[in-house]
Design an enzyme around this catalytic site. Structure first.
Site, PDB file in Angstrom:
ATOM      1  N   LYS A  27     -53.160  14.601  23.673  1.00  0.00           N
ATOM      2  CA  LYS A  27     -51.927  14.008  23.148  1.00  0.00           C
ATOM      3  C   LYS A  27     -52.195  13.256  21.844  1.00  0.00           C
ATOM      4  O   LYS A  27     -51.325  12.581  21.310  1.00  0.00           O
ATOM      5  CB  LYS A  27     -51.317  13.060  24.183  1.00  0.00           C
ATOM      6  CG  LYS A  27     -50.834  13.789  25.442  1.00  0.00           C
ATOM      7  CD  LYS A  27     -50.213  12.824  26.408  1.00  0.00           C
ATOM      8  CE  LYS A  27     -49.995  13.411  27.786  1.00  0.00           C
ATOM      9  NZ  LYS A  27     -48.998  14.464  27.859  1.00  0.00           N
ATOM     10  N   HIS A  39     -45.131   7.940  34.953  1.00  0.00           N
ATOM     11  CA  HIS A  39     -45.382   9.383  35.026  1.00  0.00           C
ATOM     12  C   HIS A  39     -45.999   9.647  36.414  1.00  0.00           C
ATOM     13  O   HIS A  39     -46.698   8.799  36.955  1.00  0.00           O
ATOM     14  CB  HIS A  39     -46.374   9.731  33.916  1.00  0.00           C
ATOM     15  CG  HIS A  39     -46.647  11.188  33.737  1.00  0.00           C
ATOM     16  ND1 HIS A  39     -47.495  11.903  34.550  1.00  0.00           N
ATOM     17  CD2 HIS A  39     -46.198  12.080  32.813  1.00  0.00           C
ATOM     18  CE1 HIS A  39     -47.563  13.164  34.135  1.00  0.00           C
ATOM     19  NE2 HIS A  39     -46.776  13.298  33.079  1.00  0.00           N
ATOM     20  N   GLN A  69     -49.311   7.625  26.290  1.00  0.00           N
ATOM     21  CA  GLN A  69     -48.330   7.695  25.192  1.00  0.00           C
ATOM     22  C   GLN A  69     -48.485   6.537  24.209  1.00  0.00           C
ATOM     23  O   GLN A  69     -47.627   6.329  23.356  1.00  0.00           O
ATOM     24  CB  GLN A  69     -46.894   7.715  25.756  1.00  0.00           C
ATOM     25  CG  GLN A  69     -46.593   8.885  26.665  1.00  0.00           C
ATOM     26  CD  GLN A  69     -46.661  10.243  25.949  1.00  0.00           C
ATOM     27  OE1 GLN A  69     -46.682  10.333  24.721  1.00  0.00           O
ATOM     28  NE2 GLN A  69     -46.718  11.313  26.717  1.00  0.00           N
ATOM     29  N   ASP A 112     -51.726   2.854  31.866  1.00  0.00           N
ATOM     30  CA  ASP A 112     -51.660   4.262  31.486  1.00  0.00           C
ATOM     31  C   ASP A 112     -51.294   4.300  30.000  1.00  0.00           C
ATOM     32  O   ASP A 112     -50.155   4.028  29.620  1.00  0.00           O
ATOM     33  CB  ASP A 112     -50.590   4.952  32.353  1.00  0.00           C
ATOM     34  CG  ASP A 112     -50.283   6.363  31.877  1.00  0.00           C
ATOM     35  OD1 ASP A 112     -50.789   6.769  30.816  1.00  0.00           O
ATOM     36  OD2 ASP A 112     -49.509   7.047  32.560  1.00  0.00           O
ATOM     37  N   CYS A 170     -42.104  14.886  34.528  1.00  0.00           N
ATOM     38  CA  CYS A 170     -43.035  14.309  35.516  1.00  0.00           C
ATOM     39  C   CYS A 170     -42.694  12.842  35.776  1.00  0.00           C
ATOM     40  O   CYS A 170     -43.601  12.007  35.928  1.00  0.00           O
ATOM     41  CB  CYS A 170     -44.490  14.421  35.068  1.00  0.00           C
ATOM     42  SG  CYS A 170     -45.036  16.107  34.889  1.00  0.00           S
TER      43      CYS A 170
HETATM   44  N1  PLP Z   1     -49.038   9.325  31.610  1.00  0.00           N
HETATM   45  C1  PLP Z   1     -48.081   9.535  30.725  1.00  0.00           C
HETATM   46  C2  PLP Z   1     -47.252   8.373  30.265  1.00  0.00           C
HETATM   47  C3  PLP Z   1     -47.856  10.816  30.229  1.00  0.00           C
HETATM   48  O1  PLP Z   1     -46.880  11.019  29.332  1.00  0.00           O
HETATM   49  C4  PLP Z   1     -48.661  11.882  30.687  1.00  0.00           C
HETATM   50  C5  PLP Z   1     -48.420  13.256  30.219  1.00  0.00           C
HETATM   51  O2  PLP Z   1     -47.381  13.600  29.725  1.00  0.00           O
HETATM   52  C6  PLP Z   1     -49.666  11.599  31.608  1.00  0.00           C
HETATM   53  C7  PLP Z   1     -49.827  10.316  32.044  1.00  0.00           C
HETATM   54  C8  PLP Z   1     -50.555  12.674  32.124  1.00  0.00           C
HETATM   55  O3  PLP Z   1     -51.353  13.179  31.124  1.00  0.00           O
HETATM   56  P1  PLP Z   1     -52.356  14.360  31.453  1.00  0.00           P
HETATM   57  O4  PLP Z   1     -51.524  15.487  31.966  1.00  0.00           O
HETATM   58  O5  PLP Z   1     -52.993  14.655  30.152  1.00  0.00           O
HETATM   59  O6  PLP Z   1     -53.288  13.863  32.483  1.00  0.00           O
END
Ligand code: PLP
Length: 406
Positions: free
Chosen positions: A222, A119, A199, A196, A362
């Site tokens: 999430k 992402h 998800q 990260d 993203c």
């Molecule tokens: N990492 C992953 C795998 C995501 O799916 C997302 C958001 O969709 C993020 C990071 C970023 O999350 P946030 O916008 O809550 O910081």
């Protein structure tokens, strides 16, 4: 257990909009009444700033905030509450490590190893620090089944790599990366690892101690909690040595005109008034998830993903992305329909009250790698049922009929 017949009743949004088929939980989840109640209860009964009030209500608010931290620590198997740093979201958690760790510990020519399925929030913070410090970002490729390419991984994990940052679960492909094995692989080469988990934490049991990762980031919104609260898990060895990311109140022990002494972690990394009510509500979200059981959630989502894949394969002109092996994937499924732009699919589905995401999610490098500018993504959660997927399937059939008469 998930009671498929009654779970939607826990979520007021489905009372307000009973026809809603919400399949965009990877973007953000709906909130159960228990979480909304925790939020409201804080404002109605204990609303005060934390850590500095000498009066009862502030002490209560502090207690609830710190209880939430301890609960989250237990939930992800951290060594203690001290390892849990509250941030705004995953993005801020990754930025914290980029600025506190990479900016101070890496030097020109060093490399940070990412993967092509990241992402943007696990790319851009590294890009910013790389530009400033003349570091190089490298990306591990994926194979045609949407899993990391082991040969490319070995080839790129050279001595120059000083940090690896990878997603536990892809927000597009649904790929579940073998986090524990990857961390051992990197550690065997002296490379610290950031994961990260945006998800992953909402969907499966995560044990950061067993994984032995150095940093682990995720977002509250999430996993049923409000927006504005996220978590960075940091291993003990970094808590004392890393400098703070932001400066301000709450994160200091003393300030003079010429010197500042920082508080101990985690306070050192939490400058300013935090999202107190959101942290407390995240604690309530953890209670709710634990009550259902993460194993049950994982099982439910796998069942839904399997069913989604089966149904999608019956849709004419469909291309589905990501692993076919259910052991390697979680609930999110990305797809395209031949001859129809994903944005058109999403808005036609919206006409039938079905919420899905369309775009690059993203993850532009991943879409470039897949050779498509955009995809449609279905991302179910605990409140979705096979019936929801059936409604989606019928709607996709209607779209094909409207567009192509078949
Ligand atoms: N990492 C992953 C795998 C995501 O799916 C997302 C958001 O969709 C993020 C990071 C970023 O999350 P946030 O916008 O809550 O910081």
């Amino acid at each position: 257990m998930i009671n498929k017949n009654t779970i939607k009743k826990d979520f007021p949004i489905f009372k307000a909009n009973p026809k809603l088929v919400y399949l965009d939980s990877a973007a953000t989840t709906q909130k159960p009444q228990a979480v909304i109640d925790a939020l409201v209860k804080h404002y109605e009964n204990t609303n005060a700033n934390i850590h500095r009030g000498i009066y009862e209500m502030s002490e209560q608010a502090t207690k609830h905030y710190e209880e939430a931290r301890a609960k989250i620590a237990r939930f992800i198997g951290a060594q203690g509450a001290r390892n849990i740093i509250f941030t705004r979201n995953t993005t801020e958690a990754v930025n914290l490590v980029a600025q506190s760790f990479a900016r101070h510990h890496l030097k020109a020519g060093d490399e940070i190893l990412l993967t092509v399925m990241e992402h943007h929030s696990n790319i851009v913070p590294w890009y910013l620090v790389a530009k400033e410090k003349k570091l190089k970002l490298r990306f591990v490729r994926i194979t045609s089944d949407g899993t990391l390419d082991p040969k490319d991984l070995v080839a790129k994990a050279t001595k120059k790599v000083k940090l690896a940052a990878f997603t536990h679960v892809s927000n597009v492909l649904g790929t579940v990366n073998p986090a524990r094995d990857l961390v051992s692989f990197f550690h065997a080469r002296g490379i610290p690892a950031l994961i990260d988990g945006a998800q992953a934490v909402p969907h499966m049991s995560v044990d950061v101690s067993a994984m032995d990762c150095d940093f682990y980031a995720f977002s509250g919104h999430k996993m049923l909690a409000p927006t504005g609260i996220g978590v960075l898990y940091m291993k003990d060895k970094y808590l004392g040595s890393l400098p703070p990311f932001l400066g301000g109140g709450e994160m200091i022990r003393s300030v003079s005109e010429t010197n500042v002494v920082f508080a101990d972690a985690p306070a050192k990394f939490e400058a300013g008034t935090p999202a107190i009510e959101a942290a407390i509500a995240l604690g309530a979200a953890v209670d709710y998830l634990e009550h259902i059981g993460m194993k049950n959630i994982e099982r439910h989502e796998k069942e839904l993903a399997q069913y989604t894949l089966e149904k999608l394969r019956q849709v004419p002109g469909v291309t589905v992305y990501g692993p076919t092996d259910m052991k390697r994937r979680s609930g999110a499924v990305a797809f395209n329909l031949k001859g129809i732009h994903p944005h058109d699919i999403a808005s036609l589905l919206d006409e039938q009250n079905i919420a899905v995401r369309a775009g690059n999610h993203c993850a532009m490098p991943l879409h470039k790698f897949l050779g498509v500018p955009a995809t449609c993504r279905i991302s179910p959660y605990i409140y979705n049922t096979k019936k929801d997927i059936g409604v989606l399937y019928d709607a996709l059939g209607d779209i094909n009929k409207t567009m192509f008469g078949s």
